[in-house]
Design an enzyme around this catalytic site. Structure first.
Site, PDB file in Angstrom:
ATOM      1  N   ILE A   1      21.455 -53.935 -62.347  1.00 42.07           N
ATOM      2  CA  ILE A   1      21.676 -55.062 -61.360  1.00 42.07           C
ATOM      3  C   ILE A   1      21.261 -56.510 -61.578  1.00 42.07           C
ATOM      4  O   ILE A   1      20.037 -56.423 -62.359  1.00 42.07           O
ATOM      5  CB  ILE A   1      21.362 -54.621 -59.898  1.00 42.07           C
ATOM      6  CG1 ILE A   1      21.710 -55.534 -58.665  1.00 42.07           C
ATOM      7  CG2 ILE A   1      19.753 -54.367 -59.874  1.00 42.07           C
ATOM      8  CD1 ILE A   1      21.440 -54.909 -57.503  1.00 42.07           C
TER       9      ILE A   1
ATOM     10  N   GLY B   1      18.145 -63.296 -61.693  1.00 41.97           N
ATOM     11  CA  GLY B   1      18.489 -63.500 -62.993  1.00 41.97           C
ATOM     12  C   GLY B   1      17.411 -63.382 -64.240  1.00 41.97           C
ATOM     13  O   GLY B   1      17.504 -63.539 -65.357  1.00 41.97           O
TER      14      GLY B   1
ATOM     15  N   LYS C   1      24.171 -59.668 -57.497  1.00 39.69           N
ATOM     16  CA  LYS C   1      24.008 -60.399 -56.121  1.00 39.69           C
ATOM     17  C   LYS C   1      24.110 -61.815 -56.296  1.00 39.69           C
ATOM     18  O   LYS C   1      22.906 -62.551 -56.433  1.00 39.69           O
ATOM     19  CB  LYS C   1      22.711 -59.951 -55.420  1.00 39.69           C
ATOM     20  CG  LYS C   1      22.806 -58.401 -55.347  1.00 39.69           C
ATOM     21  CD  LYS C   1      21.737 -57.874 -54.295  1.00 39.69           C
ATOM     22  CE  LYS C   1      20.436 -57.402 -54.871  1.00 39.69           C
ATOM     23  NZ  LYS C   1      19.431 -57.025 -53.939  1.00 39.69           N
TER      24      LYS C   1
ATOM     25  N   ASP D   1      20.093 -59.722 -60.062  1.00 38.70           N
ATOM     26  CA  ASP D   1      19.531 -60.317 -58.621  1.00 38.70           C
ATOM     27  C   ASP D   1      19.263 -61.770 -59.084  1.00 38.70           C
ATOM     28  O   ASP D   1      20.096 -62.837 -58.894  1.00 38.70           O
ATOM     29  CB  ASP D   1      18.400 -59.320 -58.320  1.00 38.70           C
ATOM     30  CG  ASP D   1      17.744 -59.849 -56.894  1.00 38.70           C
ATOM     31  OD1 ASP D   1      18.575 -60.188 -55.891  1.00 38.70           O
ATOM     32  OD2 ASP D   1      16.584 -59.610 -56.632  1.00 38.70           O
TER      33      ASP D   1
END
Ligand code: IMP
Ligand code: MG
Length: 183
Positions: A105, A109, A135, A107
């Site tokens: 994931i 970065g 995200k 998020d």
């Protein structure tokens, strides 16, 4: 199959079937792009990417090696501090090889940005990123994603490798954690 949904889960965001279809699509795309490049190495970011990586790798139709790294990202609960530390490096040398970083994931970065800088400095033949979930609202640093599974809103998700305090990693779906769990 009877899906168990723990009390801590608000709702299922991505079910098993949805994930499987998308992972397969990513694998087709990657297999097409790397058909002419030997020496492809998937680098999975532990622990979160272990399930995604296993499914993705088994869908690839091009030869490849797998390797892993582990990071510590100094999280405070669900809040990333931005500081990243490499706590386990790849087993093999990556110089001159085609690297595909496989992350669960994206998020802020910070993690992927750190990884890209770290691996670029080791002179690979090429360097790309494959991320299951992004995200976008949470981004602090812009990082290039070559293969992306899903974009989701700013909520804490668990399952399919993703955790909250090391829990819920092995749920077969990706679910939204109830806010009261981390508020
Ligand atoms: P970033 O450095 O802020 O992009 O954070 C990336 C890391 O934070 C991921 O590799 C995860 O370990 C963790 N993370 C961020 N959002 C979530 C989430 O919703 N669920 C589980 N882990 C997350
Ligand atoms: Mg991770």
């Amino acid at each position: 199959m009877n899906t168990i949904i723990p009390n801590a889960i608000e709702r299922v965001l991505l079910d098993e079937e949805t994930i499987a279809v998308r992972v397969h699509e990513l694998a087709v795309q990657i297999s097409t792009d790397y058909v002419k490049s030997d020496n492809l190495v998937l680098i999975g970011v532990l622990k979160g990417a272990f399930i995604f990586m296993a499914d993705l790798a088994r869908c690839l139709t091009v030869p490849h090696h797998v390797d892993f790294i582990a990071l510590s990202s100094y999280n405070r609960g669900t809040v990333s501090t931005g500081a990243v530390r490499l706590i386990m490096d790849t087993r093999a040398s990556v110089t001159g090889r085609h690297l595909l970083i496989v992350e669960d994931i994206l998020d802020t970065g910070y993690t992927l940005d750190y990884l890209l800088r770290t691996f670029r400095a080791r002179n690979p033949a090429s360097l790309r990123t494959c991320v299951l979930i992004s995200k976008p609202d949470r981004r602090q640093v812009e990082v290039p994603v070559d293969y992306l599974g899903f974009e989701i809103p700013n909520e804490w998700v668990v399952g399919y490798g993703l955790d909250y305090s090391d829990r819920f990693r092995t749920l077969p779906y990706i679910g939204v954690l109830k806010r009261e769990m981390y508020k």
